[in-house]
Design a protein around this motif. Structure first.
Motif, short mmCIF file in Angstrom:
data_model
loop_
_atom_site.label_atom_id
_atom_site.label_comp_id
_atom_site.label_asym_id
_atom_site.label_seq_id
_atom_site.Cartn_x
_atom_site.Cartn_y
_atom_site.Cartn_z
N ASP A 145 43.59 44.13 -0.21
CA ASP A 145 43.44 45.57 -0.36
C ASP A 145 43.66 46.30 0.96
O ASP A 145 44.36 47.31 1.02
N ARG A 146 43.05 45.80 2.04
CA ARG A 146 43.16 46.48 3.33
C ARG A 146 44.58 46.45 3.88
O ARG A 146 45.06 47.44 4.42
N SER A 154 36.86 47.44 9.33
CA SER A 154 36.02 47.39 8.13
C SER A 154 35.45 45.98 8.01
O SER A 154 35.93 45.05 8.66
N GLU A 202 33.35 50.76 5.99
CA GLU A 202 34.50 51.22 6.75
C GLU A 202 34.04 52.03 7.96
O GLU A 202 33.13 52.86 7.85
N CYS A 224 32.23 47.08 0.97
CA CYS A 224 33.09 47.14 2.16
C CYS A 224 32.60 48.32 2.99
O CYS A 224 32.55 49.45 2.50
N TYR A 272 39.53 41.65 -0.68
CA TYR A 272 39.33 42.64 0.39
C TYR A 272 40.50 42.63 1.37
O TYR A 272 41.03 43.69 1.73
N HIS A 279 41.87 50.47 12.61
CA HIS A 279 41.25 50.37 11.29
C HIS A 279 40.29 49.17 11.27
O HIS A 279 40.72 48.03 11.35
N MET A 306 46.94 48.78 2.07
CA MET A 306 46.52 50.18 2.09
C MET A 306 47.42 51.03 2.99
O MET A 306 47.52 52.24 2.82
N TYR A 307 48.08 50.38 3.98
CA TYR A 307 48.87 51.11 4.96
C TYR A 307 50.31 50.61 4.98
O TYR A 307 50.56 49.41 4.84
#
Length: 206
Positions: free
Chosen positions: A140-141, A79, A112, A110, A137, A77, A144-145
């Motif tokens: 959030d990232r 970004s 990606e 952002c 940011y 991942h 996210m997972y």
């Protein structure tokens, strides 16, 4: 190869470059070369290189490693946050109107990297001062997972004040515990396209 080595070659994402297709052709002629489309760029590829290193140390064969890496590309991942769209505009990657509007509104998008082919898309658009944007940011990232591999995370930038790097590192550590956090400088190519104060975090999921 003349010394008996097998070669695992991780290429820039296929959507970004013809490097992978060229490598496939060369590998057919040479033999013992195993090309892998990273579907990524920068330290997104670096994460896969380190995974390959782990597999080599575990005694896996080159062909098996390459096959495993191909399956892992969708777990990377990558970004990054752009401080300005001026450099994207100069490179023809966005219109002058879009860049002007983003600058007037103070938007910091952002970007990606799609881990299916290496192409890029605009994600969440942040607004405000760079420090606060970077902090939001990162949170959030990482939120996210649910299954993040906490072995390694990269903080990669194009050239940015040390205070922002430390802020991002502190935010990462305050959000999730990683065994290794690497701080790296993006290549000149990426830096030219994105401009100064570009920063991203890159990691893998399990």
């Amino acid at each position: 190869m003349e010394e008996g080595y097998d070669v695992i070659h991780l290429n820039l994402g296929g959507a970004l470059s013809s490097a992978h297709q060229n490598c496939l052709l060369a590998a057919q002629e040479l033999g013992h070369v195993y090309p892998v489309n990273s579907c990524n760029l920068s330290t997104g590829i670096g994460l896969l290189v380190l995974k390959a290193s782990d597999m080599i140390e575990a005694g896996m064969e080159a062909e098996e490693i390459a096959a495993s890496l191909r399956k892992l590309t969708s777990n990377v991942h990558a970004s990054f946050i752009l401080d300005t769209l001026e450099f994207m505009r100069a490179g023809g990657r966005c219109s002058a109107v879009t860049a002007f509007g983003a600058n007037v509104l103070g938007l910091k998008p952002c970007i990606e990297v799609r881990n299916t082919d290496g192409s890029m898309a605009v994600g969440k658009k942040y607004r405000g001062k760079l420090g606060k944007v970077l902090e939001n940011y990162v949170k959030d990232r990482l939120n996210m997972y649910q299954n993040i591999d906490t072995g390694r995370l990269f903080i990669t930038h194009s050239g940015i004040d040390e205070e922002y790097i430390r802020l991002v590192e502190k935010t990462v550590r305050g959000t999730m515990e990683f065994q290794n956090i690497y701080i790296t400088r993006a290549s000149c190519t990426i830096s030219c396209h994105c401009g100064p104060n570009t920063l991203g975090i890159l990691f893998m999921t399990k």
